[in-house]
Write an enzyme that holds these catalytic residues in place. Structure first.
Site, short mmCIF file in Angstrom:
data_model
loop_
_atom_site.label_atom_id
_atom_site.label_comp_id
_atom_site.label_asym_id
_atom_site.label_seq_id
_atom_site.Cartn_x
_atom_site.Cartn_y
_atom_site.Cartn_z
N ASP A 94 -14.11 -65.80 7.91
CA ASP A 94 -14.94 -65.70 6.78
C ASP A 94 -14.29 -66.28 5.62
O ASP A 94 -14.57 -66.43 4.53
CB ASP A 94 -15.63 -64.15 6.64
CG ASP A 94 -14.41 -63.17 6.35
OD1 ASP A 94 -13.26 -63.28 6.72
OD2 ASP A 94 -14.81 -62.16 5.84
N ASP A 150 -11.44 -63.42 11.59
CA ASP A 150 -12.86 -63.69 11.84
C ASP A 150 -13.44 -65.10 11.16
O ASP A 150 -14.52 -65.10 11.17
CB ASP A 150 -13.65 -62.38 11.30
CG ASP A 150 -13.39 -62.08 9.97
OD1 ASP A 150 -12.57 -62.34 9.42
OD2 ASP A 150 -14.37 -61.22 9.38
N SER A 202 -10.56 -58.54 10.57
CA SER A 202 -10.43 -59.62 9.86
C SER A 202 -8.82 -59.93 9.78
O SER A 202 -8.50 -60.52 10.82
CB SER A 202 -10.75 -59.08 8.38
OG SER A 202 -10.92 -60.19 7.52
N ASP A 237 -8.62 -66.91 8.62
CA ASP A 237 -7.91 -65.35 9.01
C ASP A 237 -8.72 -65.05 10.48
O ASP A 237 -9.20 -65.93 10.96
CB ASP A 237 -8.13 -64.29 7.82
CG ASP A 237 -9.77 -64.14 7.76
OD1 ASP A 237 -10.66 -65.04 8.06
OD2 ASP A 237 -10.29 -63.25 7.46
MG MG Z 1 -12.02 -61.94 7.15
#
Ligand code: MG
Length: 452
Positions: free
Chosen positions: A242, A240, A88, A238
């Site tokens: 999400d 990844d 992440s 960020d």
């Molecule tokens: Mg993340």
């Protein structure tokens, strides 16, 4: 010993032997697995170790390559389990493994415990030679995800957007999707590089300094007579994707809580659904800003698993954490920073306003934070003490959904053990500084009383 933390497994120099064991353990409960990863240099190593474990236990694997977490979560609907290899927002030397259910939600703690028990009890059964799994490659996953997202956004205005993907997973989808909805996109840090050469993946003021400077420059130099297209905003992800955070037309990194408040109001006004889910650490600005709409703001534990559970329980369609992790249940249950960014454009079009105007409409409060050192084995004692004695200090009974939260007339206090570090954290919010400072000092004293 615990392998899983607050968001899957995440560690510096993640050992491929652990990944192998996790893969082997997952193969004991699932035979059809989809796997994806972010751009980290160790991603291929960890992926291959996981795949070896999965094959050994007889699972078939579909490898969808470098994808954002929301793409992996969306793809999981066609498999038993999804596995995302990412750390992440952590620096490049970290890596991690996060497991997803078919419905796009991350594994709940009891599911993670089941995997841990298989690993620790070596409860593995190897597949016979004629039942060893196979690996398939699916290069269409990104396209399917992008088509799905486009069906769920409605943007007619042509916006100017700077998209910053931190050289990571967002690169393969985010700039393209913004272009597909008609935006003029300038992409920054949007070539894949697992060393995160452009910036570190945590989307904060320091890491986004160059991007912020660029947006300020673009808007200052914009032709004043150009009335057709608006000023630039920024969307930064960020590692990844999400999560996202927006940068407004004035070149300000928007306050996470204010952005959440503005967007929650938009959802309520657009859909007339009057329940919003957020976490115990979210600002009271959301309650204040939605007050006149008669909205129920429900607070859960910190983490996307708790938010997605509450969305179902309270039949709500939107839930967000002040970290920029937002779930749009009307679309899917995986936190999605790309969809969130697109919906910010939708919101601006809905109100016919610039983002900076919308943000400035939200009230500001004083926020103070402090972390008090506390060894892991003492955290429970300290928290019990805080819950038992806090009422004497703050004159209200704490809510104990996650830590202890004291809701007062002029502010609130949250005392919570850190999930990853040896600290107890105190967060305070109040309408003025003196009150905030006083509440913080009382909290620190309450925690330290245990040592006396
Ligand atoms: Mg993340």
């Amino acid at each position: 010993m615990k392998l899983f933390g607050t968001s899957g497994i995440r560690m510096k120099n993640l050992n491929p032997e652990i990944a192998y064991k996790i893969g082997f353990a997952v193969s004991q409960i699932a035979k059809n697995v989809v796997i994806g990863r972010d751009t980290r240099t160790t991603g291929g190593l960890i992926k291959n170790a996981l795949i070896t474990g999965l094959l050994n236990g007889g699972a078939d694997i579909t490898n969808i390559g470098i994808v954002p977490t929301p793409t992996l979560g969306f793809s999981a609907r066609n498999y038993d389990i999804g596995i995302m290899i990412t750390a992440s927002h952590n620096p490049p030397e970290y890596n991690g493994i996060k497991l997803f259910n078919k419905d796009g939600t991350a594994f709940r703690p009891e599911q993670e415990k089941q995997i841990e028990e298989i690993v620790f009890n070596k409860d593995f059964k190897r597949a016979d030679w004629n039942c060893v799994g196979s690996v398939w490659k699916d290069e269409t996953a990104i396209k399917k995800y992008m088509d799905f997202i486009l069906e769920n956004v409605d943007i007619n205005k042509n916006f100017n957007v700077v998209v910053d993907c931190a050289n990571s997973a967002g690169c393969v989808a985010s700039p393209y999707l913004f272009t597909d909805v008609g935006a003029h996109v300038i992409s920054v840090n949007s070539h894949i590089d697992g060393r995160f050469i452009g910036r570190m993946p945590e989307p904060n003021e320091k890491n986004l300094y160059e991007t912020i400077k660029m947006i300020k420059g673009l808007n200052e130099n914009k032709n004043k007579d150009d009335k057709k297209s608006g000023r630039y905003i920024g969307i930064a992800h960020d590692g990844d994707a999400d999560r996202m955070i927006a940068i407004d037309e004035k070149g300000r990194l928007t306050d996470f809580d204010k952005l959440l408040a503005v967007f929650s109001r938009y959802i309520v006004e657009k859909t007339n659904k009057k329940t919003i889910i957020t976490t115990v650490d979210a600002s009271m600005s959301i309650d204040e800003y939605l007050k006149d709409l008669d909205v129920k703001v429900i607070r859960t534990k910190v983490g996307d698993v708790a938010v997605s559970e509450a969305l179902s329980k309270y039949n709500a369609i939107f839930g967000g954490e002040p970290s920029g992790t937002w779930i749009h249940k009307d679309v899917h249950l995986t936190p999605d920073g790309i969809l969130s960014g697109l919906r910010i454009l939708e919101m601006m079009e809905f109100y016919g306003k610039e983002l900076c105007e919308l943000i400035d409409d939200v009230p500001s409060y004083v926020n103070l934070r402090e972390k008090i050192p506390c060894p892991d084995d003492k955290k429970m004692d300290v928290m019990n003490h805080v819950i038992e004695n806090g009422e004497k200090i703050y004159h209200v009974i704490p809510e104990t959904i996650d830590g202890a939260r004291f809701s007062l007339d002029d502010g609130w206090v949250l005392i919570r053990p850190s999930g990853t570090e040896p600290y107890i954290r105190v967060r305070v919010e109040a309408k003025d500084y003196t009150v905030a400072k006083e509440l913080l000092e009382k909290g620190i004293k309450l925690i330290k009383m245990v040592d006396e």
